[in-house]
Design a protein around this motif. Structure first.
Motif, PDB file in Angstrom:
ATOM      1  N   MET A 187       0.826  -1.198   0.000  1.00  0.00           N
ATOM      2  CA  MET A 187       0.000   0.000   0.000  1.00  0.00           C
ATOM      3  C   MET A 187       0.868   1.259   0.000  1.00  0.00           C
ATOM      4  O   MET A 187       0.417   2.330  -0.380  1.00  0.00           O
ATOM      5  N   THR A 188       2.129   1.139   0.411  1.00  0.00           N
ATOM      6  CA  THR A 188       2.985   2.323   0.485  1.00  0.00           C
ATOM      7  C   THR A 188       3.750   2.591  -0.804  1.00  0.00           C
ATOM      8  O   THR A 188       3.921   3.744  -1.186  1.00  0.00           O
ATOM      9  N   CYS A 189       4.217   1.526  -1.484  1.00  0.00           N
ATOM     10  CA  CYS A 189       4.966   1.729  -2.722  1.00  0.00           C
ATOM     11  C   CYS A 189       5.056   0.417  -3.498  1.00  0.00           C
ATOM     12  O   CYS A 189       6.077  -0.266  -3.467  1.00  0.00           O
ATOM     13  N   PRO A 190       4.006   0.064  -4.224  1.00  0.00           N
ATOM     14  CA  PRO A 190       4.088  -1.154  -5.032  1.00  0.00           C
ATOM     15  C   PRO A 190       5.005  -0.945  -6.233  1.00  0.00           C
ATOM     16  O   PRO A 190       5.150   0.171  -6.736  1.00  0.00           O
ATOM     17  N   GLY A 191       5.630  -2.039  -6.648  1.00  0.00           N
ATOM     18  CA  GLY A 191       6.486  -2.014  -7.832  1.00  0.00           C
ATOM     19  C   GLY A 191       6.029  -3.063  -8.818  1.00  0.00           C
ATOM     20  O   GLY A 191       5.318  -4.010  -8.459  1.00  0.00           O
ATOM     21  N   VAL A 192       6.436  -2.893 -10.072  1.00  0.00           N
ATOM     22  CA  VAL A 192       6.105  -3.851 -11.120  1.00  0.00           C
ATOM     23  C   VAL A 192       7.298  -3.974 -12.056  1.00  0.00           C
ATOM     24  O   VAL A 192       8.059  -3.018 -12.230  1.00  0.00           O
ATOM     25  N   ALA A 193       7.468  -5.168 -12.597  1.00  0.00           N
ATOM     26  CA  ALA A 193       8.546  -5.412 -13.558  1.00  0.00           C
ATOM     27  C   ALA A 193       8.044  -6.321 -14.664  1.00  0.00           C
ATOM     28  O   ALA A 193       7.208  -7.196 -14.423  1.00  0.00           O
TER      29      ALA A 193
ATOM     30  N   SER B  30      -5.520  -8.104  11.125  1.00  0.00           N
ATOM     31  CA  SER B  30      -6.217  -7.305  10.114  1.00  0.00           C
ATOM     32  C   SER B  30      -5.459  -6.014   9.834  1.00  0.00           C
ATOM     33  O   SER B  30      -5.482  -5.511   8.718  1.00  0.00           O
ATOM     34  N   ARG B  31      -4.757  -5.500  10.820  1.00  0.00           N
ATOM     35  CA  ARG B  31      -3.972  -4.278  10.637  1.00  0.00           C
ATOM     36  C   ARG B  31      -2.879  -4.468   9.580  1.00  0.00           C
ATOM     37  O   ARG B  31      -2.584  -3.560   8.811  1.00  0.00           O
ATOM     38  N   SER B  32      -2.283  -5.644   9.523  1.00  0.00           N
ATOM     39  CA  SER B  32      -1.265  -5.901   8.498  1.00  0.00           C
ATOM     40  C   SER B  32      -1.881  -6.470   7.216  1.00  0.00           C
ATOM     41  O   SER B  32      -1.407  -6.187   6.120  1.00  0.00           O
ATOM     42  N   ASN B  33      -2.944  -7.248   7.342  1.00  0.00           N
ATOM     43  CA  ASN B  33      -3.571  -7.859   6.158  1.00  0.00           C
ATOM     44  C   ASN B  33      -4.298  -6.859   5.280  1.00  0.00           C
ATOM     45  O   ASN B  33      -4.176  -6.898   4.054  1.00  0.00           O
ATOM     46  N   TYR B  34      -5.084  -5.983   5.883  1.00  0.00           N
ATOM     47  CA  TYR B  34      -5.958  -5.099   5.118  1.00  0.00           C
ATOM     48  C   TYR B  34      -5.211  -4.267   4.074  1.00  0.00           C
ATOM     49  O   TYR B  34      -5.612  -4.239   2.907  1.00  0.00           O
TER      50      TYR B  34
ATOM     51  N   ALA C 188      -8.776   3.103   1.011  1.00  0.00           N
ATOM     52  CA  ALA C 188      -9.616   3.047  -0.185  1.00  0.00           C
ATOM     53  C   ALA C 188      -9.072   3.984  -1.267  1.00  0.00           C
ATOM     54  O   ALA C 188      -8.975   3.609  -2.438  1.00  0.00           O
ATOM     55  N   HIS C 189      -8.698   5.192  -0.875  1.00  0.00           N
ATOM     56  CA  HIS C 189      -8.151   6.159  -1.826  1.00  0.00           C
ATOM     57  C   HIS C 189      -6.833   5.648  -2.416  1.00  0.00           C
ATOM     58  O   HIS C 189      -6.623   5.693  -3.636  1.00  0.00           O
ATOM     59  N   ARG C 190      -5.944   5.168  -1.543  1.00  0.00           N
ATOM     60  CA  ARG C 190      -4.639   4.676  -2.001  1.00  0.00           C
ATOM     61  C   ARG C 190      -4.802   3.470  -2.928  1.00  0.00           C
ATOM     62  O   ARG C 190      -4.075   3.339  -3.915  1.00  0.00           O
ATOM     63  N   ALA C 191      -5.765   2.606  -2.642  1.00  0.00           N
ATOM     64  CA  ALA C 191      -6.002   1.448  -3.511  1.00  0.00           C
ATOM     65  C   ALA C 191      -6.424   1.905  -4.906  1.00  0.00           C
ATOM     66  O   ALA C 191      -6.015   1.322  -5.912  1.00  0.00           O
TER      67      ALA C 191
END
Length: 186
Positions: A16-22, A84-88, A48-51
């Motif tokens: 949620m903080t910084c996804p990467g893709v390759a 849930s705090r880490s999963n969500y 919700a906004h970040r998603a």
């Protein structure tokens, strides 16, 4: 005589903080990095906004890179939090990436541990580190060095999330027998 079609792997390091893709492409057994990206959603915004930001970023990346070749593998790292705090947050980011990929007709591959029947939603971080860097306890710099060693990539990674995404793709390709496991890797 036509050249063999390259094998293409789309790999997400989802957070949620910084996804990467390759995007990793394999020709004649040699993997190369074809594209990298990441996004840093504003952490003061709701999950919700970040998603939604992550979904938009993933869609833009895919719109630019899917082309007619498509992908042979669409993969991610597994995650198993304890609360849930880490999963969500992670599962929200997973869902955002999955919504984006589904719009392009792409489906994330399921992962089976060698010799096991159980399917997982991704490859474990320990397995990625072991296959790419030689140790399940490898740190970020060792993972990046493993990615460079395997691919010959001399470019810049904007952050660890891009090199981690590349490592996830490479580990999947090694595990699937598409590319050879580097000497010393687990």
């Amino acid at each position: 005589m036509t050249a063999a079609k390259p094998i293409r792997c789309l790999a997400f390091d989802t957070s949620m903080t910084c996804p990467g893709v390759a995007i990793i492409e394999v020709r004649k057994g040699k993997p190369t990095i074809k594209a990298l990206s990441h996004v840093k959603p504003n952490t003061s915004r709701s999950h919700a906004h970040r998603a939604e930001v992550i979904e938009g970023w993933a869609m833009l990346f895919l719109d630019k890179h899917v082309g007619t070749a498509g992908f042979d593998y669409v993969v991610r790292e597994d995650f198993a939090g304890k609360t849930s705090r880490s999963n969500y947050p992670v599962l929200s980011a997973w869902n955002a990436c999955e919504r984006a990929t589904s719009r392009f007709g792409l489906t994330f591959a399921k992962y089976k541990k060698p010799g096991k029947d159980t399917e997982y939603l991704g490859i474990s971080a320990t397995r990625v580190k072991s296959l790419v860097a030689g140790s399940g306890n490898a740190v970020k710099d060792e993972v990046e060095a493993g990615v460079r060693r395997i691919t010959g990539y001399a470019g810049t990674f904007a952050n660890d999330d891009e090199s981690d995404a590349a490592a996830i793709g490479l580990a999947w390709l090694i595990d699937a027998g598409v590319i050879e496991k580097p000497k010393g890797a687990g």
